[in-house]
Scaffold this motif. Structure first.
Motif, PDB file in Angstrom:
ATOM      1  N   THR A  40      -8.285   0.013  14.252  1.00 13.73           N
ATOM      2  CA  THR A  40      -9.224  -1.017  12.921  1.00 13.73           C
ATOM      3  C   THR A  40      -6.818  -0.569  12.937  1.00 13.73           C
ATOM      4  O   THR A  40      -6.524   0.135  12.559  1.00 13.73           O
ATOM      5  CB  THR A  40      -9.355   0.169  11.758  1.00 13.73           C
ATOM      6  N   PHE A  41      -6.844  -2.228  12.176  1.00 14.59           N
ATOM      7  CA  PHE A  41      -5.409  -1.943  11.761  1.00 14.59           C
ATOM      8  C   PHE A  41      -5.170  -2.693  10.157  1.00 14.59           C
ATOM      9  O   PHE A  41      -5.278  -3.576   9.646  1.00 14.59           O
ATOM     10  CB  PHE A  41      -5.027  -3.979  12.175  1.00 14.59           C
ATOM     11  N   PHE A  42      -4.031  -1.480   9.530  1.00 15.66           N
ATOM     12  CA  PHE A  42      -3.698  -2.139   8.106  1.00 15.66           C
ATOM     13  C   PHE A  42      -2.965  -2.904   7.511  1.00 15.66           C
ATOM     14  O   PHE A  42      -1.298  -1.989   7.912  1.00 15.66           O
ATOM     15  CB  PHE A  42      -3.905  -0.700   7.134  1.00 15.66           C
ATOM     16  N   PHE A  43      -2.871  -4.466   7.111  1.00 14.03           N
ATOM     17  CA  PHE A  43      -1.753  -4.451   7.465  1.00 14.03           C
ATOM     18  C   PHE A  43      -1.402  -4.442   5.314  1.00 14.03           C
ATOM     19  O   PHE A  43      -1.583  -4.697   4.346  1.00 14.03           O
ATOM     20  CB  PHE A  43      -1.637  -6.142   7.288  1.00 14.03           C
ATOM     21  N   LEU A  44       0.228  -4.471   5.250  1.00 14.45           N
ATOM     22  CA  LEU A  44       1.021  -4.564   4.718  1.00 14.45           C
ATOM     23  C   LEU A  44       1.404  -5.676   4.302  1.00 14.45           C
ATOM     24  O   LEU A  44       1.757  -6.786   5.448  1.00 14.45           O
ATOM     25  CB  LEU A  44       2.262  -3.674   4.384  1.00 14.45           C
ATOM     26  N   PRO A  45       0.268  -6.248   2.394  1.00 16.38           N
ATOM     27  CA  PRO A  45       1.258  -7.574   1.992  1.00 16.38           C
ATOM     28  C   PRO A  45       2.301  -7.486   1.793  1.00 16.38           C
ATOM     29  O   PRO A  45       2.221  -8.885   1.381  1.00 16.38           O
ATOM     30  CB  PRO A  45      -0.719  -7.920   1.517  1.00 16.38           C
ATOM     31  N   GLU A  46       2.444  -6.674   0.854  1.00 11.66           N
ATOM     32  CA  GLU A  46       4.144  -6.988   0.529  1.00 11.66           C
ATOM     33  C   GLU A  46       4.901  -6.868   0.943  1.00 11.66           C
ATOM     34  O   GLU A  46       5.337  -5.943   1.908  1.00 11.66           O
ATOM     35  CB  GLU A  46       4.075  -5.172  -1.025  1.00 11.66           C
ATOM     36  N   HIS A  47       5.976  -7.607   0.608  1.00 13.96           N
ATOM     37  CA  HIS A  47       7.128  -7.522   1.603  1.00 13.96           C
ATOM     38  C   HIS A  47       8.016  -6.658   1.136  1.00 13.96           C
ATOM     39  O   HIS A  47       8.817  -6.592   1.586  1.00 13.96           O
ATOM     40  CB  HIS A  47       7.750  -8.797   2.076  1.00 13.96           C
ATOM     41  N   ARG A  48       8.107  -7.285  -0.131  1.00 15.08           N
ATOM     42  CA  ARG A  48       9.117  -6.744  -1.184  1.00 15.08           C
ATOM     43  C   ARG A  48       9.713  -5.163  -1.191  1.00 15.08           C
ATOM     44  O   ARG A  48       8.425  -4.251  -1.553  1.00 15.08           O
ATOM     45  CB  ARG A  48       9.531  -7.004  -3.071  1.00 15.08           C
ATOM     46  N   PRO A  49      10.862  -4.551  -1.650  1.00 17.05           N
ATOM     47  CA  PRO A  49      10.749  -3.111  -1.807  1.00 17.05           C
ATOM     48  C   PRO A  49      10.244  -2.643  -2.507  1.00 17.05           C
ATOM     49  O   PRO A  49       9.629  -3.280  -3.815  1.00 17.05           O
ATOM     50  CB  PRO A  49      12.266  -2.982  -1.439  1.00 17.05           C
ATOM     51  N   ALA A  50       9.427  -1.331  -2.777  1.00 21.10           N
ATOM     52  CA  ALA A  50       9.202  -0.991  -4.492  1.00 21.10           C
ATOM     53  C   ALA A  50      10.524  -0.581  -5.474  1.00 21.10           C
ATOM     54  O   ALA A  50      11.772  -1.314  -4.937  1.00 21.10           O
ATOM     55  CB  ALA A  50       8.857   0.223  -4.183  1.00 21.10           C
ATOM     56  N   ASN A  69      11.769   1.341  -6.674  1.00 20.99           N
ATOM     57  CA  ASN A  69      12.913   2.526  -6.146  1.00 20.99           C
ATOM     58  C   ASN A  69      13.683   2.754  -4.946  1.00 20.99           C
ATOM     59  O   ASN A  69      14.555   3.399  -4.392  1.00 20.99           O
ATOM     60  CB  ASN A  69      12.188   4.118  -6.794  1.00 20.99           C
ATOM     61  N   GLY A  70      13.514   1.306  -4.328  1.00 19.40           N
ATOM     62  CA  GLY A  70      13.917   1.007  -3.030  1.00 19.40           C
ATOM     63  C   GLY A  70      13.836   0.883  -1.842  1.00 19.40           C
ATOM     64  O   GLY A  70      13.841   0.814  -0.837  1.00 19.40           O
ATOM     65  N   THR A  71      11.972   1.710  -1.875  1.00 17.70           N
ATOM     66  CA  THR A  71      11.560   2.324  -0.763  1.00 17.70           C
ATOM     67  C   THR A  71      11.256   1.132   0.192  1.00 17.70           C
ATOM     68  O   THR A  71      10.293   0.677  -1.086  1.00 17.70           O
ATOM     69  CB  THR A  71      10.458   3.411  -1.061  1.00 17.70           C
ATOM     70  N   PRO A  72      11.081   0.618   1.365  1.00 16.83           N
ATOM     71  CA  PRO A  72      10.687  -0.669   2.145  1.00 16.83           C
ATOM     72  C   PRO A  72       9.825  -0.776   1.677  1.00 16.83           C
ATOM     73  O   PRO A  72       8.803   0.715   2.340  1.00 16.83           O
ATOM     74  CB  PRO A  72      11.285  -0.232   3.614  1.00 16.83           C
ATOM     75  N   ASN A  73       8.217  -1.936   1.955  1.00 18.20           N
ATOM     76  CA  ASN A  73       7.162  -2.420   2.714  1.00 18.20           C
ATOM     77  C   ASN A  73       7.319  -2.752   3.803  1.00 18.20           C
ATOM     78  O   ASN A  73       8.437  -2.120   4.327  1.00 18.20           O
ATOM     79  CB  ASN A  73       6.978  -2.801   1.166  1.00 18.20           C
ATOM     80  N   ALA A  74       6.312  -3.775   3.680  1.00 20.12           N
ATOM     81  CA  ALA A  74       7.019  -4.739   5.139  1.00 20.12           C
ATOM     82  C   ALA A  74       7.769  -5.219   5.296  1.00 20.12           C
ATOM     83  O   ALA A  74       8.988  -5.668   4.690  1.00 20.12           O
ATOM     84  CB  ALA A  74       5.431  -5.145   5.023  1.00 20.12           C
ATOM     85  N   TYR A 113     -13.023  -4.259   4.936  1.00 21.81           N
ATOM     86  CA  TYR A 113     -13.361  -3.296   4.808  1.00 21.81           C
ATOM     87  C   TYR A 113     -13.411  -2.254   3.823  1.00 21.81           C
ATOM     88  O   TYR A 113     -13.483  -1.699   3.016  1.00 21.81           O
ATOM     89  CB  TYR A 113     -14.081  -2.818   5.726  1.00 21.81           C
ATOM     90  N   GLY A 114     -11.886  -1.540   4.449  1.00 23.27           N
ATOM     91  CA  GLY A 114     -11.237  -0.712   4.059  1.00 23.27           C
ATOM     92  C   GLY A 114      -9.772  -0.549   3.360  1.00 23.27           C
ATOM     93  O   GLY A 114      -9.411  -1.647   3.443  1.00 23.27           O
ATOM     94  N   ILE A 115      -9.159   0.146   3.797  1.00 22.10           N
ATOM     95  CA  ILE A 115      -7.834   0.747   2.753  1.00 22.10           C
ATOM     96  C   ILE A 115      -7.613   1.550   2.655  1.00 22.10           C
ATOM     97  O   ILE A 115      -8.001   2.446   2.765  1.00 22.10           O
ATOM     98  CB  ILE A 115      -8.104   0.371   0.646  1.00 22.10           C
ATOM     99  N   ARG A 116      -6.339   1.810   3.485  1.00 22.75           N
ATOM    100  CA  ARG A 116      -5.145   2.689   3.548  1.00 22.75           C
ATOM    101  C   ARG A 116      -4.191   2.581   2.387  1.00 22.75           C
ATOM    102  O   ARG A 116      -3.079   1.539   1.992  1.00 22.75           O
ATOM    103  CB  ARG A 116      -5.080   2.841   3.966  1.00 22.75           C
ATOM    104  N   PHE A 117      -3.379   3.765   1.417  1.00 18.97           N
ATOM    105  CA  PHE A 117      -2.522   3.106   1.047  1.00 18.97           C
ATOM    106  C   PHE A 117      -1.229   4.124   1.365  1.00 18.97           C
ATOM    107  O   PHE A 117      -0.954   4.104   2.244  1.00 18.97           O
ATOM    108  CB  PHE A 117      -2.377   4.360  -0.629  1.00 18.97           C
ATOM    109  N   HIS A 118       0.326   3.401   1.556  1.00 21.17           N
ATOM    110  CA  HIS A 118       1.324   2.413   2.004  1.00 21.17           C
ATOM    111  C   HIS A 118       1.825   4.410   1.822  1.00 21.17           C
ATOM    112  O   HIS A 118       2.321   4.803   1.119  1.00 21.17           O
ATOM    113  CB  HIS A 118       2.795   2.100   1.765  1.00 21.17           C
ATOM    114  N   TYR A 119       2.481   5.211   2.365  1.00 21.08           N
ATOM    115  CA  TYR A 119       2.970   6.104   2.100  1.00 21.08           C
ATOM    116  C   TYR A 119       1.841   7.853   2.242  1.00 21.08           C
ATOM    117  O   TYR A 119       1.896   8.832   1.058  1.00 21.08           O
ATOM    118  CB  TYR A 119       4.093   6.421   1.146  1.00 21.08           C
TER     119      TYR A 119
END
Length: 321
Positions: free
Chosen positions: A106-116, A118-123, A174-180
């Motif tokens: 099961t692959f969870f993909f990050l749709p957001e490329h821009r950092p948060a 606070n500067g923490t990276p996303n995809a 179907y599902g979701i998992r939050f980054h970090y």
């Protein structure tokens, strides 16, 4: 309580239910039949991958070479990055490796490329750009949304959901998992309930393997405001690759990983639970000798040797429904 009494790797709630089961059987004189998974297996394994990075394998060695003044090595890393596929652009390899064990990814993909904020990276990739190749690489594997940092609110999450839905021609994840593994107890489950996801698989510890809710089966979290269960199923996360050998976490030696996890696996098997494993695609890179493909293979060999049922999130929802 888990930390104080040291039972994070013991599903205490299952032990309490087992006492209740014994009492019910004694009173009724009827045995309670344990749950069975696919093909009659007594327990199940849910193999997942958070896709945070596809193009960054070269960065750490290149930075190290530059800091040490090894300019020739730095130049080689840069040239390799510009002329050859990145070692972490490996979704087909991940899918095929897992499938070789008779398991499903099961692959969870990050749709957001821009950092948060606070500067923490996303995809490190733009999902819309990479999706055609990614979709071909993973085939019919299940997908989910890996919600970016800075996305705790309904509007932001809804936007990420629409991005992925658009790419999958309207097929809902179907599902979701939050980054970090970010989770705000007062907000997150309410958001998930309104979006009608079938399951979440966020509730685990980054710092340690085990049972964040002291329970080794999926469950429906309780809404204390409404006095009833939420509609989404929580499939707890038991072990993440980074937990096992990270400067801030356990720092286990490679040969210590499987022995450390075996007792937890035995607890899940005892109670017919689900073992949820998170192994990032970047850790299928052979350059990783600490939490890399060899350690993943040891875990998968163990699970297969114990006749586990390899299932995906949708199948777990159907089984628990």
């Amino acid at each position: 309580m888990q930390h104080r009494y040291g039972f994070v790797t013991m599903p205490v709630v299952n032990y309490y239910f087992d006492v209740l089961k014994t009492a019910v059987e004694h009173v009724t004189g009827q045995p309670l039949t344990p749950r069975r998974w696919a093909n009659g297996a007594s327990w199940a394994a849910f193999i997942t991958h958070d896709i945070d990075n596809l193009y960054s394998a070269w960065k750490a060695p290149a930075k190290s070479a530059l800091r040490q003044g090894r300019l020739l090595s730095f130049g080689r890393q840069l040239w390799r990055h510009l002329t050859t596929p990145d070692a972490w652009d490996n979704l087909a390899q991940v899918q095929q490796t897992v499938a070789s064990y008779g398991a499903k990814s099961t692959f969870f993909f990050l749709p957001e490329h821009r950092p948060a904020a606070n500067g923490t990276p996303n995809a490190d990739y733009k999902l819309q750009k990479v999706w055609p190749e990614a979709a071909a690489a993973i085939g019919t594997s299940e997908i989910g949304i890996h919600v970016s940092l800075g996305a705790p609110y309904h509007a932001h999450l809804k936007r990420e959901e629409h991005r992925l839905q658009h790419l999958r021609n309207g097929v809902k994840a179907y599902g979701i998992r939050f980054h970090y593994l970010q989770w705000e107890p007062r907000i997150t489950p309410v958001i998930l309930d309104t979006l009608l996801y079938k399951y979440d698989s966020t509730l685990g510890f980054a710092e340690y393997y085990g049972f964040r809710n002291s329970y080794c089966l999926p469950f429906y979290p309780f809404d204390f405001q409404q006095g009833k269960s939420f509609s989404f199923l929580e499939i707890p996360l038991n072990v993440m690759d980074a937990t096992l050998h990270h400067p801030r976490y356990l720092q286990l030696e490679p040969e210590e990983i499987l022995p450390a996890l075996t007792l937890m696996f035995q607890e899940i098997e005892r109670f017919g639970g689900v073992c949820t494993v998170l192994w990032h695609n970047e850790n299928f890179d052979p350059a990783n000798e600490n939490t890399g493909p060899h350690q993943f293979a040891e875990i998968m060999d163990y699970l297969r040797s114990r006749n586990v049922a390899f299932v995906n999130g949708q199948e777990i929802c159907e089984q628990m429904g």
